[in-house]
Design an enzyme around this catalytic site. Structure first.
Site, PDB file in Angstrom:
ATOM      1  N   GLY A 248     -11.678  12.358 142.933  1.00 30.23           N
ATOM      2  CA  GLY A 248     -11.529  12.759 141.544  1.00 30.23           C
ATOM      3  C   GLY A 248     -10.380  12.166 140.763  1.00 30.23           C
ATOM      4  N   ARG A 322     -22.198   3.419 132.374  1.00 30.25           N
ATOM      5  CA  ARG A 322     -21.192   4.422 132.002  1.00 30.25           C
ATOM      6  C   ARG A 322     -21.027   4.606 130.490  1.00 30.25           C
ATOM      7  NH1 ARG A 322     -16.460   4.239 133.000  1.00 30.25           N
ATOM      8  NH2 ARG A 322     -16.154   6.412 133.545  1.00 30.25           N
ATOM      9  N   CYS A 352     -33.655  -2.277 125.095  1.00 32.97           N
ATOM     10  CA  CYS A 352     -34.220  -1.715 123.865  1.00 32.97           C
ATOM     11  C   CYS A 352     -33.997  -0.208 123.782  1.00 32.97           C
ATOM     12  CB  CYS A 352     -35.682  -2.085 123.701  1.00 32.97           C
ATOM     13  SG  CYS A 352     -36.726  -1.484 124.987  1.00 32.97           S
TER      14      CYS A 352
HETATM   15  C1  LIG Z   1     -18.100  15.350 146.694  1.00 33.14           C
HETATM   16  C2  LIG Z   1     -17.491  14.147 146.067  1.00 33.14           C
HETATM   17  N1  LIG Z   1     -16.479  13.531 146.695  1.00 33.14           N
HETATM   18  C3  LIG Z   1     -15.883  12.428 146.172  1.00 33.14           C
HETATM   19  C4  LIG Z   1     -16.294  11.903 144.975  1.00 33.14           C
HETATM   20  C5  LIG Z   1     -15.602  10.691 144.447  1.00 33.14           C
HETATM   21  O1  LIG Z   1     -14.982  10.962 143.250  1.00 33.14           O
HETATM   22  P1  LIG Z   1     -14.042   9.892 142.563  1.00 33.14           P
HETATM   23  O2  LIG Z   1     -14.779   8.604 142.508  1.00 33.14           O
HETATM   24  O3  LIG Z   1     -13.761  10.451 141.243  1.00 33.14           O
HETATM   25  O4  LIG Z   1     -12.806   9.780 143.403  1.00 33.14           O
HETATM   26  C6  LIG Z   1     -17.356  12.510 144.267  1.00 33.14           C
HETATM   27  C7  LIG Z   1     -17.788  11.988 142.976  1.00 33.14           C
HETATM   28  O5  LIG Z   1     -17.948  12.665 142.008  1.00 33.14           O
HETATM   29  C8  LIG Z   1     -17.976  13.665 144.839  1.00 33.14           C
HETATM   30  O6  LIG Z   1     -18.993  14.274 144.226  1.00 33.14           O
END
Ligand SMILES: Cc1ncc(COP(=O)(O)O)c(C=O)c1O
Length: 422
Positions: A248, A322, A352
């Site tokens: 995260g 994204r 498109c």
């Molecule tokens: C359970 C889980 N772990 C790890 C990640 C990796 O997250 P990030 O790329 O933000 O570090 C995600 C992505 O959302 C996830 O759902």
């Protein structure tokens, strides 16, 4: 092939020479050889980003499980493995990629809100490090499989801590209204049932509250909760092996300040140390995003308003979803001209759909058909989210390593695209 100057990542060669390079290798040369659109990754940046997080833990026991969902191209997975990383897989297909990249089952944690019976069965048969369980129903299905196969399955329970990650709503996962994990009360109740279920071994508590998190507070609160619950369970006699704090941590897409790896790890350690349990994290974006750029060529320039033009490039939502999906911002720079200028552009893809806008409101030097642009920080959630909409082929991918570059995934052909059809 060009020699590396020893600098890592994407930068302009020298003052007065505006050519953007990757680890010293000319992006112009790569694009001329492979065609566009093409993803280019810096091995040096991938290594540096991994190592800086790893080092921040110091002596504290930990394991980095790189989140394959961010970028699972085989060569990238292999590079992560060579660095000593383990992996987080979000589907059985990511597990298979991990296996082919050489990861042992004991290096794989399996997450995901909807794992099919077939996926669970494969993970149980392999004996992965843990299956991160998202519901009571999933735990029951898992137990039935474990009993049938005569296995003891290692599980982590994913708690939904009802914490606002304060990132984009589409990538927040830790609120009660999100589909992920179990509310704390339900998780506690479910854990209590485990004492009478010998095929299930609880090895950890898992939390993951979202992605592109740029404030440490939600990550600290999630870690605190995971630590509290783990301590409580340890006192009750559950032999937990680690705490899984998910991924995260965000990156700076626009040059703004984001927490450093050291601050992030410091926050996790501050909460989890009291459990004396090793920490598992599942970072994806923070390792892969800055390591990649998507190179595209200008196809057309056409008037938009009295003061602004459309730049139509040969990459769009099919190659990098994204911006269309989350309104995400990526820096877009000409490869052979200064990064900014005084022309106002809306940079759009060829697909498109009106939502196929790659960059809104950009000030760039004058661009013309044939010019090459780099869409920066596209190494995570870029190539993995590409689609064949409009029958567009998946783009090529290139890895630059030690001053050399190679194609790690060739561009799809129309024959590849039609191979499964009759
Ligand atoms: C359970 C889980 N772990 C790890 C990640 C990796 O997250 P990030 O790329 O933000 O570090 C995600 C992505 O959302 C996830 O759902």
């Amino acid at each position: 092939m060009a020699q590396s100057t020893g600098l890592a990542g994407f930068y302009r060669q020298t003052p007065g020479n505006d050519d953007l390079v990757c680890d010293g290798v000319s992006l112009t040369a790569i694009a001329a050889s492979t065609g566009t659109p093409v993803y280019v990754y810096s091995a040096a940046v991938l290594r540096e980003r991994y190592q800086v997080i790893d080092a921040a833990f110091g002596d504290y026991p930990h394991a980095l499980h790189y989140a394959l969902k961010a970028n699972s191209t085989l060569a990238i997975a292999r590079l992560m493995r060579a660095l000593g990383s383990a992996v987080d897989a979000n589907s059985v297909w990511e597990i298979e990629v991990a296996r082919r990249a050489g990861f042992e089952p004991s290096q794989i944690v399996f997450t995901g809100v909807g794992k099919s019976p077939e996926e669970l069965e494969r993970a149980v048969a392999l004996g992965v490090k843990a299956i991160n369980v998202e519901s009571g129903g999933e735990l029951a299905r898992l137990e039935a499989i474990a009993v049938r196969l005569g296995r003891i399955v290692r599980v982590a329970i994913r708690i939904n801590p009802d914490i606002d990650a304060k990132s984009h709503p589409h990538i927040s996962t830790g609120l009660k209204i999100n589909k992920f994990g179990l509310p704390l009360d339900e998780a506690r109740e479910l854990v209590q049932t485990l004492t009478g279920r010998p095929s299930l071994a609880l090895v950890a508590i898992h939390v993951h509250v979202g992605s592109q998190i740029t404030s440490l507070d939600p990550l600290r609160r999630a870690a605190a909760l995971a630590a509290d619950v783990s301590l409580d369970l340890q006192r009750q006699g559950f032999p937990l092996e680690y705490v899984d704090l998910g991924g995260g941590l965000g990156v700076s897409y626009d040059g703004g300040a984001v927490p450093s790896a050291a601050d992030y790890v410091g926050v996790l350690l501050g909460e989890v140390r009291r459990t004396s349990l090793p920490i598992v994290i599942e970072p994806g974006r923070v390792i892969a995003a800055p390591a990649g750029a998507l190179l595209a060529r200008v196809i057309d320039v056409k008037p938009r308003t009295a003061t602004s033009d459309f730049i139509i490039i040969d990459a769009g939502m099919t190659e990098l979803m994204r911006p269309a999906l989350y309104d995400a911002f990526h820096r877009i720079e000409p490869v052979s001209a200064p990064a900014t200028g005084d022309r106002h552009y809306e940079i759009v893809g060829p697909v498109c759909e009106s939502t196929d806008v790659v960059g809104r409101d950009r000030m760039l030097p004058p661009l013309a058909a044939g010019d090459l642009v780099a869409i920066r920080d596209a190494g995570a959630y870029g190539a993995v989210m590409a689609s064949n909409y409009n029958r567009r082929p998946m783009p090529a991918e290139v890895l630059v390593d030690g001053g050399e570059w190679r194609v790690i995934r060739r561009r799809q052909t129309i024959d590849d695209l039609l191979a499964q059809e009759s």
